[in-house]
Write a protein that holds these residues in place. Structure first.
Motif, PDB file in Angstrom:
ATOM      1  N   ALA A 126      -1.393   1.877  -3.343  1.00 50.60           N
ATOM      2  CA  ALA A 126      -1.851   1.362  -2.108  1.00 50.60           C
ATOM      3  C   ALA A 126      -1.363   1.736  -0.785  1.00 50.60           C
ATOM      4  O   ALA A 126      -1.754   1.598   0.129  1.00 50.60           O
ATOM      5  N   ALA A 127      -0.199   2.473  -0.948  1.00 58.97           N
ATOM      6  CA  ALA A 127       0.515   2.859   0.211  1.00 58.97           C
ATOM      7  C   ALA A 127      -0.274   4.121   1.003  1.00 58.97           C
ATOM      8  O   ALA A 127      -0.556   5.076   0.110  1.00 58.97           O
ATOM      9  N   THR A 128      -0.087   4.022   2.146  1.00 62.06           N
ATOM     10  CA  THR A 128      -0.498   5.531   2.801  1.00 62.06           C
ATOM     11  C   THR A 128       0.762   6.359   3.181  1.00 62.06           C
ATOM     12  O   THR A 128       0.585   7.439   3.638  1.00 62.06           O
ATOM     13  N   ILE A 129       2.011   5.667   3.429  1.00 54.97           N
ATOM     14  CA  ILE A 129       3.174   6.330   3.827  1.00 54.97           C
ATOM     15  C   ILE A 129       4.163   5.966   2.963  1.00 54.97           C
ATOM     16  O   ILE A 129       4.385   5.058   2.541  1.00 54.97           O
ATOM     17  N   LEU A 130       5.200   6.865   2.410  1.00 55.62           N
ATOM     18  CA  LEU A 130       6.277   6.754   1.701  1.00 55.62           C
ATOM     19  C   LEU A 130       7.622   7.246   2.929  1.00 55.62           C
ATOM     20  O   LEU A 130       7.745   8.182   2.833  1.00 55.62           O
ATOM     21  N   GLU A 131       8.046   6.387   3.290  1.00 54.55           N
ATOM     22  CA  GLU A 131       9.176   6.216   4.063  1.00 54.55           C
ATOM     23  C   GLU A 131      10.443   6.610   3.497  1.00 54.55           C
ATOM     24  O   GLU A 131      10.890   5.560   2.751  1.00 54.55           O
ATOM     25  N   PRO A 132      11.032   7.635   3.753  1.00 55.61           N
ATOM     26  CA  PRO A 132      12.333   8.050   3.114  1.00 55.61           C
ATOM     27  C   PRO A 132      13.356   7.202   3.592  1.00 55.61           C
ATOM     28  O   PRO A 132      13.624   7.056   4.794  1.00 55.61           O
ATOM     29  N   HIS A 133      14.537   6.915   2.714  1.00 57.51           N
ATOM     30  CA  HIS A 133      15.701   6.303   3.078  1.00 57.51           C
ATOM     31  C   HIS A 133      16.779   6.959   2.372  1.00 57.51           C
ATOM     32  O   HIS A 133      16.709   7.016   1.223  1.00 57.51           O
ATOM     33  N   TRP A 134      17.552   7.291   3.126  1.00 58.55           N
ATOM     34  CA  TRP A 134      18.705   8.251   2.512  1.00 58.55           C
ATOM     35  C   TRP A 134      19.817   7.339   1.416  1.00 58.55           C
ATOM     36  O   TRP A 134      19.983   6.197   2.013  1.00 58.55           O
ATOM     37  N   GLY A 135      19.801   7.529   0.122  1.00 59.03           N
ATOM     38  CA  GLY A 135      20.546   6.980  -0.644  1.00 59.03           C
ATOM     39  C   GLY A 135      19.749   5.747  -1.298  1.00 59.03           C
ATOM     40  O   GLY A 135      20.389   5.156  -2.156  1.00 59.03           O
ATOM     41  N   TYR A 136      18.634   5.551  -0.951  1.00 56.13           N
ATOM     42  CA  TYR A 136      17.648   4.635  -1.615  1.00 56.13           C
ATOM     43  C   TYR A 136      16.348   5.040  -1.941  1.00 56.13           C
ATOM     44  O   TYR A 136      15.934   6.367  -1.701  1.00 56.13           O
ATOM     45  N   ALA A 137      15.451   4.300  -2.674  1.00 57.91           N
ATOM     46  CA  ALA A 137      14.132   4.813  -3.006  1.00 57.91           C
ATOM     47  C   ALA A 137      13.302   4.617  -1.789  1.00 57.91           C
ATOM     48  O   ALA A 137      13.476   3.960  -0.653  1.00 57.91           O
ATOM     49  N   ASP A 138      12.187   5.612  -1.809  1.00 61.07           N
ATOM     50  CA  ASP A 138      11.382   5.546  -0.617  1.00 61.07           C
ATOM     51  C   ASP A 138      10.727   4.101  -0.428  1.00 61.07           C
ATOM     52  O   ASP A 138      10.254   3.423  -1.715  1.00 61.07           O
ATOM     53  N   ARG A 139      10.294   3.826   0.627  1.00 61.76           N
ATOM     54  CA  ARG A 139       9.380   2.645   0.769  1.00 61.76           C
ATOM     55  C   ARG A 139       8.024   2.988   1.057  1.00 61.76           C
ATOM     56  O   ARG A 139       7.618   3.774   1.625  1.00 61.76           O
ATOM     57  N   ALA A 140       7.274   2.070   0.202  1.00 62.81           N
ATOM     58  CA  ALA A 140       5.675   1.888   0.277  1.00 62.81           C
ATOM     59  C   ALA A 140       5.292   1.415   1.469  1.00 62.81           C
ATOM     60  O   ALA A 140       5.689   0.042   1.726  1.00 62.81           O
ATOM     61  N   LEU A 141       4.649   1.830   2.462  1.00 63.22           N
ATOM     62  CA  LEU A 141       4.098   1.460   3.667  1.00 63.22           C
ATOM     63  C   LEU A 141       2.575   1.574   3.760  1.00 63.22           C
ATOM     64  O   LEU A 141       2.196   2.738   3.440  1.00 63.22           O
ATOM     65  N   PRO A 142       1.678   0.739   4.351  1.00 59.27           N
ATOM     66  CA  PRO A 142       2.055  -0.565   4.510  1.00 59.27           C
ATOM     67  C   PRO A 142       2.424  -1.548   3.560  1.00 59.27           C
ATOM     68  O   PRO A 142       2.016  -1.326   2.357  1.00 59.27           O
ATOM     69  N   CYS A 143       2.877  -2.737   3.587  1.00 57.79           N
ATOM     70  CA  CYS A 143       3.676  -3.530   2.581  1.00 57.79           C
ATOM     71  C   CYS A 143       2.364  -4.554   2.472  1.00 57.79           C
ATOM     72  O   CYS A 143       1.711  -5.320   3.169  1.00 57.79           O
ATOM     73  N   THR A 144       1.563  -4.601   1.191  1.00 64.76           N
ATOM     74  CA  THR A 144       0.664  -5.196   0.700  1.00 64.76           C
ATOM     75  C   THR A 144       0.840  -6.345  -0.021  1.00 64.76           C
ATOM     76  O   THR A 144       0.111  -7.284  -0.578  1.00 64.76           O
ATOM     77  N   SER A 145       2.198  -6.857  -0.147  1.00 62.00           N
ATOM     78  CA  SER A 145       2.597  -8.290  -0.942  1.00 62.00           C
ATOM     79  C   SER A 145       2.523  -9.366   0.080  1.00 62.00           C
ATOM     80  O   SER A 145       1.937  -9.066   1.161  1.00 62.00           O
ATOM     81  N   ASP A 146       2.971 -10.436  -0.361  1.00 65.06           N
ATOM     82  CA  ASP A 146       2.870 -11.455   0.232  1.00 65.06           C
ATOM     83  C   ASP A 146       3.775 -11.598   1.534  1.00 65.06           C
ATOM     84  O   ASP A 146       4.765 -10.761   1.667  1.00 65.06           O
ATOM     85  N   ALA A 147       3.634 -12.604   2.466  1.00 63.72           N
ATOM     86  CA  ALA A 147       4.827 -12.420   3.601  1.00 63.72           C
ATOM     87  C   ALA A 147       6.042 -12.498   3.460  1.00 63.72           C
ATOM     88  O   ALA A 147       7.038 -11.781   4.035  1.00 63.72           O
ATOM     89  N   GLY A 148       6.459 -13.442   2.556  1.00 62.40           N
ATOM     90  CA  GLY A 148       7.801 -13.495   2.262  1.00 62.40           C
ATOM     91  C   GLY A 148       8.455 -12.411   1.319  1.00 62.40           C
ATOM     92  O   GLY A 148       9.479 -11.911   1.828  1.00 62.40           O
ATOM     93  N   SER A 149       7.478 -11.681   0.704  1.00 63.00           N
ATOM     94  CA  SER A 149       8.360 -10.554  -0.178  1.00 63.00           C
ATOM     95  C   SER A 149       8.272  -9.574   0.994  1.00 63.00           C
ATOM     96  O   SER A 149       9.393  -8.689   0.780  1.00 63.00           O
TER      97      SER A 149
END
Length: 647
Positions: free
Chosen positions: A16-39
């Motif tokens: 469901a992600a529209t953007i994969l945000e790269p982070h050096w030394g870590y896994a890319d982050r899927a944005l927007p976040c579709t999980s619950d607010a706490g997660s």
């Protein structure tokens, strides 16, 4: 690592992600976040904490690089400065500030620090370690938002799991453990890049290497414990989440890396080294360290930016050792690129029932001369080609007919040196030797003509200080310069180890303004003996501290021989059952300093750890920054030492 394996752990919906945000030394982050607010809030903390951890690691390495750059520039400027007699007769300007700061730092940072914890290590080394630990302690916690989130388990209605900042914190200490790995490898290298920049011998980094290994072990343990708490307790449902986590490939490699690191830690303790033997420990250490780095790569390859340099530094070190050896042993008179040949060394054995026989090696090698204070690694191929040991040549490096003579003293206590003594005892007068080196820096670099010199050695430690005196004997010495040799041995007969070299110093005593003081710690003081095993030719004109104990001048004939007056041996022992006593180094050093006319003093010392520790305390007391600032150069006392040897 694939995103599919990261989905359950990072609660991200990549489909469901529209953007994969790269982070050096870590896994890319899927944005927007579709999980619950706490997660989603938890993921914000995870990625922000990781990014700051990478930033703090970069700052740490920038600081290390900046310090090394400044150090290299300073060394270059200092080595190119013109040390004329007029410029060094009285410190002024920057030189005055430098000498004052040096004397001040020696007074407070040269003595041993908390010997029970750190062993025989200077306060300066412990200060450097403290600064590093302080940085790691602070930035292991800074930049993390500490919260706890209770979120529903989507697959099990009514079940909740706890997400906290333990995970981001565990990742932070894991990042630092990775980031410190290249530094640990650099600190352990014999072909040291750090030595090339700083001029410090590679063995001076052993303390930091050992304690950095302890730090990495603690960080890795905390990283492991943190994620075990998260995955095996806080995440639900259990045990399915824990089993799924622990069976992933990256976690299997993480377990392997932790087991290897535990083995490295245990084997590097004094008990581990004693149990396996030093040579076994060293080879296991090499192998386990490289496999550990490979396991870390398998665990989290996104941080290979720290692991790849570690491997490169290690292979460069091993390759440079081979190149050094090949250059020394390549024979131009033999065809082929691999025409390498060991050097034949002559053996002379001096039996010793108390501390192990002493073997003198003399060999000639076609090479460039080494610098005073440098040492070589010697491999004795008749006993083993898998071991080599460091030894300092006891002679001055002089080229004659295209070859340089090497002379070494070896105390045969056990292992390969014991085998060498057995060969000599069986009548073998030669043995093939493979040399690697030279290592270290010129210990006489920076000495001015006004620098007074006192050389202090215990037993075979004479090999470290003797080349300094032999090199000075070839120079023109100002009349105000004072030079002294203090050699502590067990028995008077030990002077035969370096008989030819002592003869050279004996002839140069007047021109060098050299005083020789030899102390036999286990000989009875009623049995006088000179370094030539005969009574002095003439004692007239000798100082009180140079007179042979128990021999009167009237009993000696001044015409019995026409040799130079040999330096006597002062015997301190009380009998065969007496373990011997050592001379009062504090009084000897103070007496030397009080008799100096002008200029600073450099103390060259080599011997057992106890002697070096005592000298650190003595030299620290002798230094005074305020007095040096006022122009009293007698209180500017430097110490150059090698503590690898025993009495």
């Amino acid at each position: 690592m694939t995103f599919a394996k990261l989905n359950p752990r990072h609660i991200q919906n990549f489909s469901a992600a529209t953007i994969l945000e790269p982070h050096w030394g870590y896994a890319d982050r899927a944005l927007p976040c579709t999980s619950d607010a706490g997660s989603c809030a938890y993921l914000d903390v995870v990625y922000a904490s990781h990014d700051r951890g990478m930033l703090y690691s970069g700052i740490m390495w920038c600081a290390i690089g900046g310090i090394l750059l400044i150090w290299a520039i300073y060394r270059q400027v200092a080595s190119s400065a013109n040390y004329s007699i007029a410029a060094t007769s009285y410190p002024c300007g920057l030189r005055r500030v430098k000498n004052t700061l040096a004397a001040f730092s020696r007074r407070y940072l040269l003595p041993d620090a908390a010997r029970v914890i750190f062993g025989r290590t200077t306060r300066l080394q412990v200060l450097v370690l403290t600064l590093l630990v302080g940085y790691l302690l602070i930035f292991s916690f800074v930049g993390i938002s500490y919260h706890t989130w209770t979120t529903p388990v989507s697959s099990v209605p009514g079940l909740y799991q706890t997400r906290s900042s333990i995970g981001p914190w565990a990742d932070r200490v894991g990042i630092f453990a990775f980031a410190l790995t290249p530094l640990s490898v650099m600190l352990s290298s014999r072909e040291s890049f750090l030595s090339l920049i700083t001029g410090l011998p590679y063995q001076s980094f052993n303390f930091l290497h050992r304690w950095l290994g302890y730090i990495i072990f603690v960080q890795s343990s905390l990283h492991t414990i943190g994620w075990c708490i998260v995955e095996l307790r806080l995440y639900q449902p259990q045990p399915s989440v824990g089993i799924e986590w622990i069976t992933q490939t990256y976690m299997v490699w993480g377990i392997v890396a932790m087991i290897l690191l535990l083995l490295l830690f245990v084997l590097s303790t004094p008990w581990g080294i004693k149990f396996t033997g030093y040579e076994t420990f060293r080879k296991l250490h090499y192998v386990l360290a490289m496999v550990y780095i490979g396991a870390c790569w398998g665990h989290w390859k996104q941080l290979k930016c720290f692991l790849l340099p570690s491997l490169i530094f290690w292979f460069l070190d091993r390759g440079a050792r081979f190149v050094r050896t090949a250059i020394l042993h390549h024979r131009l008179d033999h065809p082929g690129i691999f025409a390498l040949k060991a050097v034949k060394a002559a053996l002379t054995r001096f039996p010793d029932q108390e501390g192990g026989d002493v073997i003198r090696l003399d060999l000639d090698s076609a090479q460039d001369p080494w610098a005073i204070g440098q040492h070589y690694y010697l491999c004795f191929t008749q006993s083993s080609i898998w071991q080599s040991h460091p030894f300092t040549p006891l002679n001055a490096p002089i080229v004659e007919k295209g070859k340089v003579k090497h002379s070494y003293l070896i105390r045969a206590k056990g292992g390969e040196t014991k085998k060498l003594a057995s060969l000599a005892a069986q009548g073998n007068l030669e043995t093939p030797v493979i040399l690697t080196g030279a290592y270290g820096d010129d210990i006489t670099n920076g000495l001015t003509p006004q620098t007074n010199i006192i050389c202090i050695a215990g037993g075979t430690g004479i090999t470290y200080v003797l080349p300094v005196l032999l090199e000075l004997a070839r120079q023109s010495i100002p009349p105000t310069r004072k030079i002294e040799l203090i050699w502590v041995i067990r028995h008077s007969s030990n002077t035969a180890w370096i008989g030819p070299e002592l003869d050279l110093l004996q002839k140069a005593r007047k021109s060098l303004n050299l005083h020789i003081k030899i102390f036999a710690t286990r000989d009875v003081n009623s049995m006088p003996l000179s370094i030539n095993d005969h009574a002095p030719c003439n004692l007239s004109g000798l100082d009180m501290d140079e007179k042979v104990i128990g021999v009167s001048q009237s009993s000696l004939s001044p015409t019995s021989c026409d040799c130079e007056k040999p330096a006597p041996v002062e015997k301190l022992g009380g009998g065969k059952q007496d373990g011997g006593k050592h001379p009062d180094l504090l009084n000897l050093v103070n007496s030397f300093l009080q008799d100096t006319v002008e200029g600073p003093t450099t103390v060259f010392a080599s011997g057992p750890g106890g002697m070096i520790s005592d000298l650190r305390d003595i030299i620290a007391i002798c230094n005074s920054g305020p007095k040096v600032w006022k122009g009293k150069q007698r209180f500017d006392v430097d110490l150059m030492y090698d503590d690898r040897l025993e009495w």
